[in-house]
Scaffold this motif. Structure first.
Motif, short mmCIF file in Angstrom:
data_model
loop_
_atom_site.label_atom_id
_atom_site.label_comp_id
_atom_site.label_asym_id
_atom_site.label_seq_id
_atom_site.Cartn_x
_atom_site.Cartn_y
_atom_site.Cartn_z
N LEU A 187 50.55 17.64 52.09
CA LEU A 187 49.98 17.41 50.88
C LEU A 187 49.56 18.65 50.36
N PRO A 188 49.73 18.85 49.03
CA PRO A 188 48.95 20.02 48.33
C PRO A 188 47.45 20.14 48.65
N PHE A 189 46.85 21.04 49.05
CA PHE A 189 45.56 21.44 49.22
C PHE A 189 44.60 21.83 47.90
N VAL A 190 43.87 21.26 47.30
CA VAL A 190 43.08 21.77 46.14
C VAL A 190 41.62 21.81 46.41
N ASP A 191 41.09 23.11 46.15
CA ASP A 191 39.48 23.10 46.46
C ASP A 191 38.96 22.85 44.89
N ALA A 192 38.28 22.09 44.65
CA ALA A 192 37.90 21.93 43.32
C ALA A 192 36.94 22.88 42.80
N ASP A 193 36.07 23.72 43.90
CA ASP A 193 35.40 24.69 43.36
C ASP A 193 36.26 26.01 42.85
N ASN A 194 37.17 26.28 43.55
CA ASN A 194 38.16 27.26 43.00
C ASN A 194 38.80 26.76 41.79
N GLU A 195 38.92 25.67 41.48
CA GLU A 195 39.76 25.17 40.20
C GLU A 195 38.66 25.32 39.04
N ILE A 196 37.43 25.23 39.20
CA ILE A 196 36.40 25.25 38.46
C ILE A 196 36.22 26.99 37.96
N GLU A 197 36.20 27.54 39.02
CA GLU A 197 36.28 29.06 38.85
C GLU A 197 37.35 29.67 38.05
N ALA A 198 38.59 29.20 38.16
CA ALA A 198 39.60 29.44 37.44
C ALA A 198 39.52 29.03 36.23
N ALA A 199 39.22 27.91 35.90
CA ALA A 199 38.97 27.24 34.55
C ALA A 199 38.20 28.10 33.80
N ALA A 200 36.97 28.44 34.31
CA ALA A 200 35.89 29.01 33.70
C ALA A 200 36.08 30.69 33.47
N GLY A 201 37.01 31.10 34.16
CA GLY A 201 37.15 32.65 34.28
C GLY A 201 36.21 33.13 35.06
N MET A 202 35.12 32.53 35.89
CA MET A 202 34.08 33.36 36.51
C MET A 202 33.66 32.55 37.60
N SER A 203 32.90 33.21 38.51
CA SER A 203 32.39 32.56 39.60
C SER A 203 31.34 31.58 39.52
N ILE A 204 31.12 30.62 40.57
CA ILE A 204 30.24 29.58 40.49
C ILE A 204 28.74 30.31 40.24
N PRO A 205 28.45 31.15 41.04
CA PRO A 205 27.07 31.60 40.84
C PRO A 205 26.89 32.10 39.47
N ASP A 206 27.85 32.94 38.75
CA ASP A 206 27.90 33.48 37.50
C ASP A 206 27.80 32.24 36.43
N ILE A 207 28.61 30.99 36.74
CA ILE A 207 28.52 29.98 35.69
C ILE A 207 26.98 29.47 35.92
N PHE A 208 26.40 29.27 37.15
CA PHE A 208 24.98 28.90 37.07
C PHE A 208 24.16 29.78 36.40
N GLU A 209 24.25 30.85 36.68
CA GLU A 209 23.46 31.89 35.96
C GLU A 209 23.43 32.11 34.30
N VAL A 210 24.88 32.02 33.95
CA VAL A 210 24.94 32.17 32.41
C VAL A 210 24.92 30.85 31.62
N HIS A 211 25.39 29.96 32.28
CA HIS A 211 25.43 28.61 31.47
C HIS A 211 24.35 27.57 31.92
N GLY A 212 24.20 27.60 33.19
CA GLY A 212 23.17 26.75 33.81
C GLY A 212 24.02 25.67 34.72
N GLU A 213 23.18 24.94 35.37
CA GLU A 213 23.87 23.85 36.29
C GLU A 213 24.42 22.69 35.51
N PRO A 214 23.71 22.12 34.57
CA PRO A 214 24.31 20.88 33.53
C PRO A 214 25.69 21.30 33.31
N HIS A 215 25.97 22.52 32.88
CA HIS A 215 27.27 22.98 32.26
C HIS A 215 28.12 23.08 33.47
#
Ligand code: S3P
Length: 231
Positions: free
Chosen positions: A68-96
């Motif tokens: 089956l294809p393997f997909v890591d949701a965190d990687n997909e979120i980073e790709a969709a946002a164009g930034m790393s998870i730590p940066d999303i937390f820092e710039v936009h906050g956890e609720p975002h």
């Protein structure tokens, strides 16, 4: 002549015996894997659990076994946002981050069957749990606090663990999250043994879950606020 054919016969028996020891278990397991994929249909397999529980490592290997294809949701979120998870937390906050996470998981579940590793907090959102119930089989990789702490120490990419006392944070997260993780279809004890062992146990449990006669079980929603930022 008779002696030669007796020797021949004995060597044939020996060969069949050796084959049954080596090849046959692989054949049996391959047919089990094919049966799992057939029974899944469009449904996915979703791995759930705390950071460091092994969702990506085990998920990637399970995906290979199940083809089956393997997909890591965190990687997909980073790709969709164009930034790393730590940066999303820092710039936009956890609720975002959580809103984006829910959207990305919803989209991925529509593209099943896949083997999906979710971030540790994703299963806390009611809407995501419901989608996973509808479109997937969920498997909780349950790891204890010591194992998690040892594994997450190796990397600096978990914003929720940037606290003065990561061990206490992990203990608190475990307490708050386990009631949600307990709602998954399957639980596998993720401990420090070779990855292949956990993969094997997961595949056997998945097969058992899909092929055993089911009794409908009531779901009791845990109390507490799953959306609170630091759960
Ligand atoms: C989180 C876990 C992380 C990532 C984010 C938040 C959590 O994923 O989604 O840092 O809330 O537990 P992993 O579980 O893959 O580390």
């Amino acid at each position: 002549m008779r002696q030669t054919s007796a020797i021949h016969c004995r060597s044939l028996i020996l060969q069949v015996f050796l084959m049954s020891e080596t090849i046959l278990p692989a054949i049996a397991s391959a047919s089990q894997e094919a049966a799992i994929v057939a029974a899944l249909g469009k449904r996915s397999v979703v791995l759930v659990g705390m950071m460091g529980a092994g969702k990506s490592t085990i998920g990637r290997r399970m995906a290979t076994r199940l083809r089956l294809p393997f997909v890591d949701a965190d990687n997909e979120i980073e790709a969709a946002a164009g930034m790393s998870i730590p940066d999303i937390f820092e710039v936009h906050g956890e609720p975002h981050f959580r809103d984006g996470e829910a959207r990305v998981i919803a989209r991925l579940l529509d593209s099943g069957p896949i083997l999906l590793a979710t971030g540790g907090g994703a299963f806390l959102r009611e809407e995501t749990r419901q989608r996973i119930r509808d479109k997937a089989i969920s498997l909780w990789l349950k790891a204890d606090a010591d194992v998690i702490l040892r594994r997450v120490r190796r990397r600096e990419n978990r914003p929720l663990l940037k606290t003065a006392d990561p061990a206490a944070t992990i203990a608190r997260l475990i307490e708050a999250r386990h009631p949600f993780y307990e709602q998954t279809d399957i639980t596998i004890d993720s401990r420090d043994v070779p990855h292949e062992k956990i993969v094997e146990e997961s595949i056997v449990a998945l097969h058992e879950h899909l092929f055993r006669p089911h009794t409908a079980s009531a779901i009791t929603e845990p109390t507490g606020d799953p959306l609170s930022p630091h759960l």
